[in-house]
Design an enzyme around this catalytic site. Structure first.
Site, short mmCIF file in Angstrom:
data_model
loop_
_atom_site.label_atom_id
_atom_site.label_comp_id
_atom_site.label_asym_id
_atom_site.label_seq_id
_atom_site.Cartn_x
_atom_site.Cartn_y
_atom_site.Cartn_z
N SER A 187 -0.23 -1.86 3.80
CA SER A 187 0.94 -2.69 3.52
C SER A 187 0.82 -4.14 4.00
O SER A 187 1.54 -5.01 3.52
CB SER A 187 2.19 -2.07 4.15
OG SER A 187 2.06 -1.98 5.56
N HIS A 215 3.47 2.69 0.21
CA HIS A 215 3.43 1.42 -0.53
C HIS A 215 2.69 1.56 -1.86
O HIS A 215 2.49 0.56 -2.55
CB HIS A 215 2.80 0.33 0.32
CG HIS A 215 3.66 -0.08 1.47
ND1 HIS A 215 4.58 -1.11 1.39
CD2 HIS A 215 3.75 0.42 2.73
CE1 HIS A 215 5.20 -1.23 2.55
NE2 HIS A 215 4.72 -0.32 3.38
N LYS A 245 11.20 2.26 -0.64
CA LYS A 245 10.52 1.03 -1.07
C LYS A 245 10.64 0.89 -2.59
O LYS A 245 11.69 0.47 -3.07
CB LYS A 245 9.09 1.04 -0.55
CG LYS A 245 9.05 0.98 0.99
CD LYS A 245 7.67 0.97 1.55
CE LYS A 245 7.68 0.73 3.05
NZ LYS A 245 8.40 1.75 3.84
#
Length: 398
Positions: A187, A215, A245
């Site tokens: 990330s 991610h 996310k």
């Protein structure tokens, strides 16, 4: 108020040290939704710090699903999953997650951090060893520590080092099981794990494979994640991901074979001892997953914006590392300068947070830029103009 003098001295001394070295993180409350534009202290800013990759956190359809779930189920699940906190919604979500990741089954948790604390410690113990990429997320590190297994750090993305340490660990006779664990997408740098090489080594030494795709889910593999990106759904033992996310809500999951999920449901402590995710969050998550599975439109827009911003920052002379995803760091190095750079960007209308130790190594301070599917080219052009102005002002670029 009476406080322990030792505690007071400890806190004051260490807080001062953090501030003196540019390592203290100031929190800026967002006044309203976390979208492509945000408001902080009454000022509108172009937001390049969010993990809301696909813009789904503010999606009107998902908001409606969440409201409807509250009307039907209430605001909370009411208990842990193993008593009577498992709603039919949770079962539907886990079926959807298994479909999404291409596995036999899945289990949901309250957060991505909880997933790594739960799953690693439920499978590995003090008789085992875990090979871990040196840049793995803090939640992986904590999950490994909690397990009690021997943790063996592997040089970042170094397949020769992984093979050597896998050979040594498996041939030593000291461990019952050996796991290799890695982020799917790292990330802070934006690079992608070399899963084909990892799978090859894992087969050679019978390693358990664990991919944290927090991610990657929604971002790589046309939205299906890093394992799907390489077509390795049948080759990875444990796929972990977050729902906060790209999915835009909250929670996390682990996906894999049915017997793995059965084991986690009876032995992973956050599942056993923490109240289930709220009905509104579950309903919104299922809607978001269906959106990602039905269309690549948001995924494609995210990558288009990522490539555009990356090319612009690179042409200005910023060090953006070797990112392979829309995550685009501007690597500054010195922590105080990184903080100063971030502060000046904010003053000029761009919110891009400084990332310093312990999130990254000392001397690797940076501003992490995250364009989303919700940004327009006009927003990105405006941001690039600010980066040029501030970068030259602080002698970061010439």
């Amino acid at each position: 108020m009476t406080l322990s003098k030792k505690l007071d001295a400890f806190l004051n001394e260490n807080l001062k040290e953090l501030r003196d070295h540019g390592l203290y993180n100031e929190i800026d409350p967002v006044e309203g939704p976390n979208g492509a534009m945000i408001t902080i202290h009454g000022k509108q800013l172009i937001n390049l710090s969010s993990n809301n990759y696909l813009g789904l956190a503010t999606d009107e359809g998902l908001k409606e699903l969440a409201k409807n779930a509250i009307d039907k189920y209430g605001v909370g699940a009411g208990a842990v999953r193993t008593i009577n906190g498992t709603l039919d919604l949770h079962i539907e979500l886990e079926k959807k997650l298994a479909e999404f990741k291409g596995t036999e089954a899945a289990i949901s948790y309250q957060s991505g951090f909880n997933c790594n604390m739960a799953a690693i410690s439920a499978v590995m113990n003090k008789k085992d060893a875990i090979l871990s990429d040196e840049l793995n997320h803090a939640s992986i590190i904590d999950g490994c520590r909690l397990s009690g297994a021997k943790v063996i750090r592997v040089n970042h993305q170094d397949m020769d080092d992984l093979r050597a340490k896998a050979k040594e660990a498996t041939e030593s006779g000291l461990y019952e099981k050996v796991m290799y664990i890695t982020d799917g997408v790292f990330s802070m740098d934006g690079n992608i794990a070399n899963l084909p090489a990892i799978v090859e080594i894992a087969k050679e030494f019978d390693l358990i494979t664990y991919v944290d795709d927090a991610h990657g889910s929604g971002v790589t593999g046309k939205g299906k994640g890093t394992v799907k990106h390489f077509g390795l759904e049948k080759e990875i033992d444990m796929q972990m991901g977050t729902l906060s996310k790209a999915v835009g809500v909250v929670g996390g999951y682990v996906a894999g074979k049915q017997n793995l999920i059965d084991w986690l449901k009876v032995r992973s402590r956050p599942f056993l001892f923490s109240t289930a995710v709220t009905p509104a969050d579950v309903a919104a998550t299922m809607g978001a997953l269906q959106n990602i599975m039905d269309s690549t439109e948001l995924h494609d827009k995210l990558w288009e914006n990522g490539d555009y911003l990356k090319a612009g920052l690179k042409s200005l002379g910023f060090d953006i590392g070797a990112s392979e995803t829309p995550i685009t760091p501007c690597i500054i190095g010195e922590e105080k300068l990184s903080q100063q750079f971030s502060k000046r960007l904010m003053e000029e209308g761009v919110y891009a947070k400084a990332i310093v130790f312990p999130t990254v190594a000392k001397g690797k301070g940076r501003v992490r830029n995250m364009p989303t599917a919700a940004h327009t080219k006009e927003m990105l052009d405006e941001a690039l103009a600010v980066y040029e102005k501030v970068g030259k002002e602080l002698n970061i670029i010439s």
